[in-house]
Design an enzyme around this catalytic site. Sequence first.
Site: not given
Ligand code: GRF
Length: 201
Positions: A11-13, A87, A89, A104, A106
């Site tokens: 969940g860092s994003n 993760m 689909l 998304n 990537h």
């Molecule tokens: C990210 O690197 C993203 O590109 C990929 O999954 C990872 C998720 O990281 N699809 P986080 O859970 O947001 O830390």
Amino acid sequence: MKIAVLVSGRGSNLQALIKNLHGFDVEIVAVASDNDDAPALRHARTANIPTGTFIAESFDDRTARDLAIADWLDENGVELVVLAGYMALLSGPFIERFRDRIVNVHPSLLPSFPGTRAVEQAVAAGVKVFGVTVHLVDEGIDSGPILLQRAVQLDGYSDPTEVHQILQTIEHELLPEGVRLMASGAVTRDPGNPQRLIIGR
Ligand code: GRF
């Protein structure tokens, strides 16, 4: 604009979205996960964002699960769906419900290295320029139109974990930027080539 974030892991994003969308006309109204152990859910709860968990075992199949997620997002008035480390689909009916409204992030310069283990694939291929892509989601694997990309030259790195850490700092800027662009209504498909997005009014 009301947005939902779909997560499976760390969940860092999601954290970057919570921080970097503050003050913009974008509100995270729902966080959904296919994994009830996802640390990302804790970040959502800390930020007082409603969470929903949709684990595979509770549904007959993927489509049923995805339609339950879509219904929950609709109930919350969601207009844009952001995949931030989701993760699973997504099935066709979900994508159809939110056509051109799913984004998304990537960790590669698409169309190179789609799918899982993108960073490992890039390191194994010996590339010197890595990068991050923010794109719209279609029925293919990381094949939707590209919204934003940022490259970084990394010579001599052989550890995918180290490279991924560097790429994540880029993701944390690029994904919120992509969401702001989508929310501003500035993104359209090129009528002459629908795979190409045009940014700007
Ligand atoms: C990210 O690197 C993203 O590109 C990929 O999954 C990872 C998720 O990281 N699809 P986080 O859970 O947001 O830390």
